[in-house]
Design a protein around this motif. Structure first.
Motif, PDB file in Angstrom:
ATOM      1  N   ARG A 130       3.761  -8.799   1.297  1.00 19.95           N
ATOM      2  CA  ARG A 130       3.405  -8.638  -0.127  1.00 19.95           C
ATOM      3  C   ARG A 130       3.118  -9.985  -0.770  1.00 19.95           C
ATOM      4  O   ARG A 130       2.221 -10.114  -1.589  1.00 19.95           O
ATOM      5  CB  ARG A 130       4.545  -7.969  -0.890  1.00 19.95           C
ATOM      6  N   LYS A 131       3.920 -10.992  -0.376  1.00 15.50           N
ATOM      7  CA  LYS A 131       3.757 -12.318  -1.004  1.00 15.50           C
ATOM      8  C   LYS A 131       2.388 -12.915  -0.704  1.00 15.50           C
ATOM      9  O   LYS A 131       1.805 -13.610  -1.521  1.00 15.50           O
ATOM     10  CB  LYS A 131       4.840 -13.274  -0.485  1.00 15.50           C
ATOM     11  N   GLY A 132       1.866 -12.656   0.513  1.00 12.95           N
ATOM     12  CA  GLY A 132       0.633 -13.344   0.897  1.00 12.95           C
ATOM     13  C   GLY A 132      -0.611 -12.491   0.822  1.00 12.95           C
ATOM     14  O   GLY A 132      -1.722 -13.019   0.847  1.00 12.95           O
ATOM     15  N   HIS A 133      -0.446 -11.145   0.767  1.00 12.95           N
ATOM     16  CA  HIS A 133      -1.619 -10.274   0.801  1.00 12.95           C
ATOM     17  C   HIS A 133      -2.473 -10.502  -0.445  1.00 12.95           C
ATOM     18  O   HIS A 133      -1.953 -10.542  -1.573  1.00 12.95           O
ATOM     19  CB  HIS A 133      -1.172  -8.813   0.883  1.00 12.95           C
ATOM     20  N   LYS A 134      -3.780 -10.620  -0.230  1.00 13.10           N
ATOM     21  CA  LYS A 134      -4.612 -11.107  -1.337  1.00 13.10           C
ATOM     22  C   LYS A 134      -5.059 -10.024  -2.323  1.00 13.10           C
ATOM     23  O   LYS A 134      -5.474 -10.329  -3.417  1.00 13.10           O
ATOM     24  CB  LYS A 134      -5.840 -11.826  -0.767  1.00 13.10           C
ATOM     25  N   LEU A 135      -4.962  -8.752  -1.944  1.00  8.72           N
ATOM     26  CA  LEU A 135      -5.510  -7.726  -2.837  1.00  8.72           C
ATOM     27  C   LEU A 135      -4.450  -6.877  -3.545  1.00  8.72           C
ATOM     28  O   LEU A 135      -4.730  -5.797  -4.028  1.00  8.72           O
ATOM     29  CB  LEU A 135      -6.465  -6.819  -2.061  1.00  8.72           C
ATOM     30  N   GLY A 136      -3.212  -7.350  -3.552  1.00 10.28           N
ATOM     31  CA  GLY A 136      -2.193  -6.666  -4.362  1.00 10.28           C
ATOM     32  C   GLY A 136      -1.398  -5.630  -3.591  1.00 10.28           C
ATOM     33  O   GLY A 136      -1.777  -5.191  -2.509  1.00 10.28           O
ATOM     34  N   HIS A 137      -0.253  -5.219  -4.197  1.00  9.77           N
ATOM     35  CA  HIS A 137       0.699  -4.342  -3.517  1.00  9.77           C
ATOM     36  C   HIS A 137       0.117  -2.980  -3.161  1.00  9.77           C
ATOM     37  O   HIS A 137       0.329  -2.471  -2.076  1.00  9.77           O
ATOM     38  CB  HIS A 137       1.924  -4.115  -4.413  1.00  9.77           C
ATOM     39  N   GLN A 138      -0.617  -2.399  -4.112  1.00  4.57           N
ATOM     40  CA  GLN A 138      -1.117  -1.034  -3.863  1.00  4.57           C
ATOM     41  C   GLN A 138      -2.081  -1.025  -2.687  1.00  4.57           C
ATOM     42  O   GLN A 138      -2.054  -0.134  -1.839  1.00  4.57           O
ATOM     43  CB  GLN A 138      -1.837  -0.516  -5.106  1.00  4.57           C
ATOM     44  N   HIS A 139      -2.917  -2.055  -2.633  1.00  5.99           N
ATOM     45  CA  HIS A 139      -3.877  -2.139  -1.542  1.00  5.99           C
ATOM     46  C   HIS A 139      -3.139  -2.305  -0.218  1.00  5.99           C
ATOM     47  O   HIS A 139      -3.456  -1.648   0.782  1.00  5.99           O
ATOM     48  CB  HIS A 139      -4.846  -3.311  -1.769  1.00  5.99           C
ATOM     49  N   LEU A 140      -2.122  -3.178  -0.207  1.00  4.91           N
ATOM     50  CA  LEU A 140      -1.352  -3.392   1.034  1.00  4.91           C
ATOM     51  C   LEU A 140      -0.681  -2.095   1.478  1.00  4.91           C
ATOM     52  O   LEU A 140      -0.712  -1.743   2.663  1.00  4.91           O
ATOM     53  CB  LEU A 140      -0.299  -4.493   0.837  1.00  4.91           C
ATOM     54  N   ASP A 141      -0.070  -1.351   0.528  1.00  9.96           N
ATOM     55  CA  ASP A 141       0.591  -0.100   0.901  1.00  9.96           C
ATOM     56  C   ASP A 141      -0.396   0.875   1.541  1.00  9.96           C
ATOM     57  O   ASP A 141      -0.088   1.543   2.533  1.00  9.96           O
ATOM     58  CB  ASP A 141       1.245   0.544  -0.328  1.00  9.96           C
ATOM     59  N   ALA A 142      -1.611   0.927   0.975  1.00  5.21           N
ATOM     60  CA  ALA A 142      -2.631   1.828   1.531  1.00  5.21           C
ATOM     61  C   ALA A 142      -3.027   1.373   2.939  1.00  5.21           C
ATOM     62  O   ALA A 142      -3.198   2.198   3.851  1.00  5.21           O
ATOM     63  CB  ALA A 142      -3.859   1.847   0.609  1.00  5.21           C
ATOM     64  N   VAL A 143      -3.142   0.056   3.128  1.00  6.44           N
ATOM     65  CA  VAL A 143      -3.491  -0.478   4.458  1.00  6.44           C
ATOM     66  C   VAL A 143      -2.404  -0.127   5.466  1.00  6.44           C
ATOM     67  O   VAL A 143      -2.685   0.329   6.582  1.00  6.44           O
ATOM     68  CB  VAL A 143      -3.677  -2.025   4.378  1.00  6.44           C
ATOM     69  N   LEU A 144      -1.141  -0.296   5.060  1.00  6.87           N
ATOM     70  CA  LEU A 144      -0.033   0.011   5.980  1.00  6.87           C
ATOM     71  C   LEU A 144      -0.042   1.497   6.354  1.00  6.87           C
ATOM     72  O   LEU A 144       0.161   1.850   7.520  1.00  6.87           O
ATOM     73  CB  LEU A 144       1.311  -0.366   5.343  1.00  6.87           C
ATOM     74  N   ASP A 145      -0.303   2.367   5.359  1.00 10.28           N
ATOM     75  CA  ASP A 145      -0.356   3.810   5.655  1.00 10.28           C
ATOM     76  C   ASP A 145      -1.451   4.104   6.679  1.00 10.28           C
ATOM     77  O   ASP A 145      -1.252   4.835   7.648  1.00 10.28           O
ATOM     78  CB  ASP A 145      -0.636   4.611   4.375  1.00 10.28           C
ATOM     79  N   THR A 146      -2.627   3.516   6.443  1.00 12.70           N
ATOM     80  CA  THR A 146      -3.756   3.798   7.345  1.00 12.70           C
ATOM     81  C   THR A 146      -3.460   3.309   8.757  1.00 12.70           C
ATOM     82  O   THR A 146      -3.718   3.998   9.748  1.00 12.70           O
ATOM     83  CB  THR A 146      -5.033   3.083   6.818  1.00 12.70           C
ATOM     84  N   LEU A 147      -2.904   2.091   8.864  1.00 18.04           N
ATOM     85  CA  LEU A 147      -2.630   1.536  10.198  1.00 18.04           C
ATOM     86  C   LEU A 147      -1.553   2.351  10.929  1.00 18.04           C
ATOM     87  O   LEU A 147      -1.617   2.515  12.145  1.00 18.04           O
ATOM     88  CB  LEU A 147      -2.202   0.060  10.087  1.00 18.04           C
ATOM     89  N   GLN A 148      -0.609   2.894  10.150  1.00 17.09           N
ATOM     90  CA  GLN A 148       0.416   3.754  10.776  1.00 17.09           C
ATOM     91  C   GLN A 148      -0.202   5.060  11.263  1.00 17.09           C
ATOM     92  O   GLN A 148       0.115   5.532  12.350  1.00 17.09           O
ATOM     93  CB  GLN A 148       1.510   4.085   9.759  1.00 17.09           C
ATOM     94  N   GLU A 149      -1.108   5.622  10.447  1.00 23.67           N
ATOM     95  CA  GLU A 149      -1.753   6.880  10.851  1.00 23.67           C
ATOM     96  C   GLU A 149      -2.543   6.693  12.146  1.00 23.67           C
ATOM     97  O   GLU A 149      -2.614   7.583  12.986  1.00 23.67           O
ATOM     98  CB  GLU A 149      -2.695   7.368   9.745  1.00 23.67           C
ATOM     99  N   LYS A 150      -3.144   5.518  12.286  1.00 17.32           N
ATOM    100  CA  LYS A 150      -3.901   5.265  13.523  1.00 17.32           C
ATOM    101  C   LYS A 150      -2.982   5.018  14.708  1.00 17.32           C
ATOM    102  O   LYS A 150      -3.430   4.957  15.847  1.00 17.32           O
ATOM    103  CB  LYS A 150      -4.786   4.021  13.334  1.00 17.32           C
ATOM    104  N   GLY A 151      -1.696   4.820  14.432  1.00 15.78           N
ATOM    105  CA  GLY A 151      -0.735   4.569  15.517  1.00 15.78           C
ATOM    106  C   GLY A 151      -0.724   3.119  15.977  1.00 15.78           C
ATOM    107  O   GLY A 151      -0.204   2.807  17.047  1.00 15.78           O
ATOM    108  N   TRP A 152      -1.274   2.204  15.179  1.00 16.76           N
ATOM    109  CA  TRP A 152      -1.365   0.805  15.610  1.00 16.76           C
ATOM    110  C   TRP A 152      -0.157  -0.023  15.166  1.00 16.76           C
ATOM    111  O   TRP A 152       0.103  -1.076  15.722  1.00 16.76           O
ATOM    112  CB  TRP A 152      -2.637   0.151  15.052  1.00 16.76           C
TER     113      TRP A 152
END
Ligand code: SF4
Length: 375
Positions: free
Chosen positions: A325-347
């Motif tokens: 969260r501290k370093g991600h450049k596009l904010g918390h909501q964007h990071l949370d969405a990225v984490l959800d997507t990467l988890q759905e892909k199983g990566w």
């Protein structure tokens, strides 16, 4: 603690796919080692008095040079810093250079880990890769290395012209059947301006496609893990306790000092982290071994964050969501969405606020890193 790397830039001839910095002028070996001694003396203040965790002789082909040169350099270093029985000393070698006598000599000078560029146990594939040794050379060398070194690593390559899944499986089974302590698996990549790259562009050669290569990589991970090798980095597998201490230190962002043309260094002093590299030119290096520096930079906070994410993923070290969260450049909501997507892909897996790459995610580590960094 510090690690040292020496780039020994000599090969008999350039393999068709290789874009490493090297020369094929063996007549310069003696002058190279004279220059190396000058460079080492000039950098003494950067490692003097420290205990040396690992020394890695890479290249190029370090097994091409006489072990007496290696011995002289190790003796110079041992006068400046502590080389102990715990120091991992690795030398990269090609099977065609190694006889029982040269293996004895390398053992006598203190090398305790041999990394052998086997690439394949199929004569057809070795020919397709343009390598000079045969499968019989590879088997003989690995067996002879076992008798002398406590840790032996072999490199394997997949994706050669005409390679089938069956041929790759037989390579893997031959490799772990020999039971080396460490196996590195590389996918053949087309590097610009290499002979292979030109041949493929002209339509003279045809390599297996991306999906076929990915399937070979997945097969390697599955079979090697079944054979009890631990997949500790994207391309690296080790029996318990036999990971490369030098490579792991560099991925964990521990300090290392590089010597020789094109060698990179990473040093930490207080809060300042600096990366620098020597010029990729033997001529410049021989003319000014202590001053032929290509670039030098002190890392910004942003670069440090990016490196931490990128390198941690490579070795499946967990990263806390708070840190991201501290370093991600596009904010918390964007990071949370990225984490959800990467988890759905199983990566990736996210547990108790810690993010880790999954085994399936290894193949996509670069993509995962760029999503987490939002580059
Ligand atoms: S032996 Fe290794 S370093 Fe030398 S040209 Fe071949 S792949 Fe490159």
């Amino acid at each position: 603690m510090i690690c040292l790397y020496v780039h020994i830039p000599f090969c008999r001839e350039r393999c068709p796919y290789c874009d490493f910095f090297l020369v094929t002028k063996a007549g310069f070996v003696e002058r190279f080692f004279e220059a190396l001694a000058v460079e080492t003396a000039s950098k003494a203040s950067l490692f003097a008095g420290q205990s040396i965790k690992a020394i890695h002789f890479g290249g190029g082909t370090p097994s091409l040079v006489s072990p007496s040169f290696i011995a002289a350099w190790l003796s110079q270093v041992s006068g400046l810093a502590e080389i102990s029985a715990e120091t991992e000393i690795t030398l990269e070698a090609n099977p065609e250079d190694l006889s029982p006598a040269s293996l004895d000599a390398l053992q006598a000078v203190g090398v305790n880990r041999l990394s052998i560029g086997v690439q394949s146990f199929s004569d057809r594939k070795l020919k397709a890769l343009g390598r000079a040794h045969s499968s019989a050379d590879a088997v003989r060398t690995v067996s002879e290395a076992f008798e002398r070194f406590p840790s032996v690593s072999i490199d394997l390559m997949c994706g050669a012209e005409g390679e089938t899944a069956a041929e790759w499986e037989s390579d893997l089974r031959a490799a772990f059947g020999l039971r080396p302590q460490h196996i590195s698996v590389y996918m053949l990549t087309l590097e610009e301006k290499t002979r292979l790259w030109r041949d493929v562009r002209k339509g003279l050669r045809d390599l297996p496609g991306e999906e076929a290569q990915a399937a070979m990589y997945r097969m390697a991970a599955e079979l090697l893990c079944e054979a009890e090798y631990r997949h500790y980095e994207i391309s690296n597998f080790a029996l318990e306790g036999h990971h490369s201490r030098y490579n792991l230190a560099s991925w964990m962002r521990e300090p290392y000092l590089g010597f020789g043309p094109a060698a990179h260094s990473f040093l930490v002093s207080g809060e300042t982290e600096t990366r620098f590299s020597n010029a990729s030119s033997l001529t410049k290096y021989l003319a000014d071994p202590a001053g032929a520096v290509d670039f030098r930079e002190a890392l910004t906070d942003e670069q440090r964050f990016d490196e931490e994410v990128f390198l941690s993923l490579r070795i499946r070290r967990s990263l806390s969501v708070g840190f991201l969260r501290k370093g991600h450049k596009l904010g918390h909501q964007h990071l949370d969405a990225v984490l959800d997507t990467l988890q759905e892909k199983g990566w990736i897996a996210v547990e108790s606020g810690e993010v880790t790459l999954t085994e399936a995610g290894f193949l996509f580590a670069d993509l995962v890193a760029s999503e987490l960094l939002s580059d």
